[in-house]
Motif scaffolding. Structure first.
Motif, short mmCIF file in Angstrom:
data_model
loop_
_atom_site.label_atom_id
_atom_site.label_comp_id
_atom_site.label_asym_id
_atom_site.label_seq_id
_atom_site.Cartn_x
_atom_site.Cartn_y
_atom_site.Cartn_z
N LYS A 1 27.08 72.38 81.59
CA LYS A 1 26.08 73.00 80.71
C LYS A 1 26.77 73.68 79.54
CE LYS A 1 21.54 74.12 80.36
NZ LYS A 1 21.44 74.12 78.88
N ILE A 2 27.88 74.33 79.81
CA ILE A 2 28.63 74.98 78.73
C ILE A 2 29.09 73.94 77.72
CG2 ILE A 2 30.74 76.26 78.17
CD1 ILE A 2 30.47 77.60 80.99
N HIS A 3 29.63 72.85 78.23
CA HIS A 3 30.10 71.79 77.34
C HIS A 3 28.95 71.26 76.48
CE1 HIS A 3 32.03 67.55 76.85
NE2 HIS A 3 32.35 68.33 75.84
N LYS A 4 27.82 71.03 77.11
CA LYS A 4 26.65 70.52 76.41
C LYS A 4 26.23 71.50 75.29
CE LYS A 4 21.98 68.88 77.55
NZ LYS A 4 21.05 70.02 77.69
N ASN A 5 26.15 72.77 75.63
CA ASN A 5 25.74 73.77 74.64
C ASN A 5 26.77 73.94 73.53
OD1 ASN A 5 23.64 74.03 76.39
ND2 ASN A 5 23.90 76.20 76.82
N GLN B 1 36.50 76.40 68.78
CA GLN B 1 36.13 75.97 70.14
C GLN B 1 36.06 77.16 71.09
OE1 GLN B 1 38.45 74.63 68.20
NE2 GLN B 1 38.21 72.40 68.15
N ARG B 2 37.08 78.01 71.03
CA ARG B 2 37.06 79.20 71.90
C ARG B 2 35.89 80.11 71.54
NH1 ARG B 2 43.60 80.13 71.64
NH2 ARG B 2 44.11 78.81 73.42
N GLN B 3 35.66 80.24 70.24
CA GLN B 3 34.52 81.05 69.82
C GLN B 3 33.21 80.48 70.34
OE1 GLN B 3 34.38 82.14 65.53
NE2 GLN B 3 36.44 81.31 65.46
N ALA B 4 33.11 79.16 70.27
CA ALA B 4 31.86 78.51 70.67
C ALA B 4 31.59 78.72 72.16
CB ALA B 4 31.91 77.02 70.35
N VAL B 5 32.61 78.58 72.98
CA VAL B 5 32.44 78.78 74.42
C VAL B 5 31.98 80.21 74.69
CG1 VAL B 5 33.62 78.87 76.65
CG2 VAL B 5 34.07 76.98 75.09
N GLU C 1 32.19 67.80 68.25
CA GLU C 1 33.39 67.05 68.63
C GLU C 1 34.12 67.62 69.84
OE1 GLU C 1 34.13 64.17 66.68
OE2 GLU C 1 32.08 64.80 66.16
N THR C 2 33.69 68.78 70.31
CA THR C 2 34.46 69.46 71.35
C THR C 2 34.61 68.65 72.63
OG1 THR C 2 33.49 71.50 70.51
CG2 THR C 2 34.70 71.65 72.57
N GLY C 3 35.82 68.51 73.08
CA GLY C 3 36.10 67.75 74.31
C GLY C 3 35.95 68.61 75.55
N LEU C 4 35.72 67.93 76.66
CA LEU C 4 35.54 68.65 77.93
C LEU C 4 36.80 69.42 78.32
CD1 LEU C 4 33.89 69.33 80.44
CD2 LEU C 4 34.55 67.13 81.39
N THR D 1 38.90 70.81 76.52
CA THR D 1 38.98 72.05 75.74
C THR D 1 38.09 73.13 76.33
OG1 THR D 1 39.52 70.84 73.74
CG2 THR D 1 38.64 73.05 73.45
N VAL D 2 36.94 72.73 76.86
CA VAL D 2 36.06 73.70 77.50
C VAL D 2 36.77 74.29 78.72
CG1 VAL D 2 33.89 74.03 78.74
CG2 VAL D 2 33.95 72.61 76.69
N TYR D 3 37.42 73.44 79.50
CA TYR D 3 38.19 73.95 80.64
C TYR D 3 39.26 74.91 80.16
CZ TYR D 3 36.29 70.94 84.34
OH TYR D 3 35.49 70.35 85.27
N ARG D 4 39.98 74.48 79.14
CA ARG D 4 41.07 75.32 78.64
C ARG D 4 40.55 76.64 78.07
NH1 ARG D 4 44.21 70.04 76.45
NH2 ARG D 4 42.40 69.88 75.10
N SER D 5 39.45 76.58 77.36
CA SER D 5 38.90 77.80 76.76
C SER D 5 38.44 78.78 77.84
CB SER D 5 37.72 77.46 75.85
OG SER D 5 38.16 76.67 74.77
N LEU D 6 37.77 78.23 78.85
CA LEU D 6 37.29 79.10 79.92
C LEU D 6 38.45 79.80 80.62
CD1 LEU D 6 34.42 76.92 81.39
CD2 LEU D 6 34.17 79.16 80.30
N GLU D 7 39.51 79.04 80.84
CA GLU D 7 40.69 79.62 81.48
C GLU D 7 41.21 80.80 80.64
OE1 GLU D 7 43.76 76.73 81.92
OE2 GLU D 7 44.95 78.00 83.28
N THR D 8 41.31 80.55 79.34
CA THR D 8 41.77 81.59 78.42
C THR D 8 40.85 82.80 78.43
OG1 THR D 8 42.68 79.88 76.99
CG2 THR D 8 42.35 82.05 76.01
#
Ligand SMILES: [Zn+2]
Ligand SMILES: [Zn+2]
Ligand SMILES: [Zn+2]
Ligand SMILES: [Zn+2]
Lengths: 146, 146
Positions: free
Chosen positions: A46-50, A27-31, A57-60, A62-69
């Motif tokens: 848009k990030i979540h969509k991509n 997930q982190r790699q994907a973001v 399966e990636t949840g929203l 997780t996108v927030y969490r990954s971006l924070e990281t």
DNA sequence: CTCTAATTGAGAAAGTTTCTCAATTGTATA
DNA sequence: TATACAATTGAGAAACTTTCTCAATTAGAG
């Protein structure tokens, strides 16, 4: 689980995470990959969509969490625009400033920092000890001028 | 309804609104006054709280609407911080840049714009036609250095 | 003072971000 | 390679922020 980067690239990225005791998850790699492959800044949605195109399966959250990281790791930066700061872009290497094209939203890197000398000067003028600065430039890119 | 500013000040502010066909309402005055009297940027909720001390009935939606109006009039600016851009400050006169103290949150005005000359230079270097820029400086103000 | 269009407050609605928790999964170690 | 464990995840709930709706109010023009 699978690597989303080529092996040499992957190892480099893995290092980044491991140095801070973080897992190199798909997930982190994907973001990161989504932002690396975009020439412009992207909104969370848009990030979540991509990302879901790479990892459906990636949840929203997780996108927030990954971006924070990724922001903490200085791999990604938050872009501040007139109407908000809900967009993200891949962080330029080293200290740089983005030039955002107001027509096509592409982000051009400006490799020099005009503030380095200026900060000292302003510190002396104002008595304020300038530590950091936030600079974004806006204009029209070459393509959009044509 | 009542004026929240001294008469000379009030007339000047009234002008600002009337030029754009807007009413000089006590709510708009209150939001402006709160920001004028604060030496630091304020969050929406803090603004609402302070406005209610002047005008207890003021609704939150009105604070949002007033801020939008005041930003359009260039009387107020949105402050962008690391973690978001949900704060507002009185707009400096003319084109200036705020220096935000990271200790006490006070906003010091820097009256010169270092970017004027630089924009041209960067335009030539990068081929991008630079139209506007967004610059904020962060540091420690005199008081906080002591 | 009267009239009118702009503005307001209140609460609903929409949108954004964070939290919770059981299930899953990278990675260190054997 | 198999095991163990802490970190991470997805899903949905919850919290928070912002916008919208509409009847009531009001600033300002005449
Ligand atoms: Zn462009
Ligand atoms: Zn810089
Ligand atoms: Zn911002
Ligand atoms: Zn400037």
């Amino acid at each position: 689980m699978g690597k989303l980067f080529s092996i040499s690239n992957y190892n480099e990225i893995k290092e980044f995470f491991h140095k801070k005791g973080l897992k190199c998850t798909p997930q982190r790699q994907a973001v990161l990959k989504v932002l690396q492959e975009s020439k412009s800044y992207l909104s969370i949605n848009k990030i979540h969509k991509n990302v879901k195109e790479l990892l459906p399966e990636t949840g929203l959250a997780t996108v927030y969490r990954s971006l924070e990281t990724l922001v903490e790791l200085n791999l990604v930066v938050k872009v501040h625009l007139e109407d908000g700061c809900h967009s993200y872009a891949i962080a330029p290497e080293g200290h740089r400033h983005p030039i955002v094209c107001t027509d096509c939203n592409s982000v051009i890197e400006y490799t020099e920092c005009p503030m380095e000398d200026l900060s000292k000067q302003i510190s002396e003028q104002t008595g304020v000890q300038i530590n950091t600065h936030f600079l974004q430039l806006f204009g029209k890119c070459k393509e959009c001028q044509a």
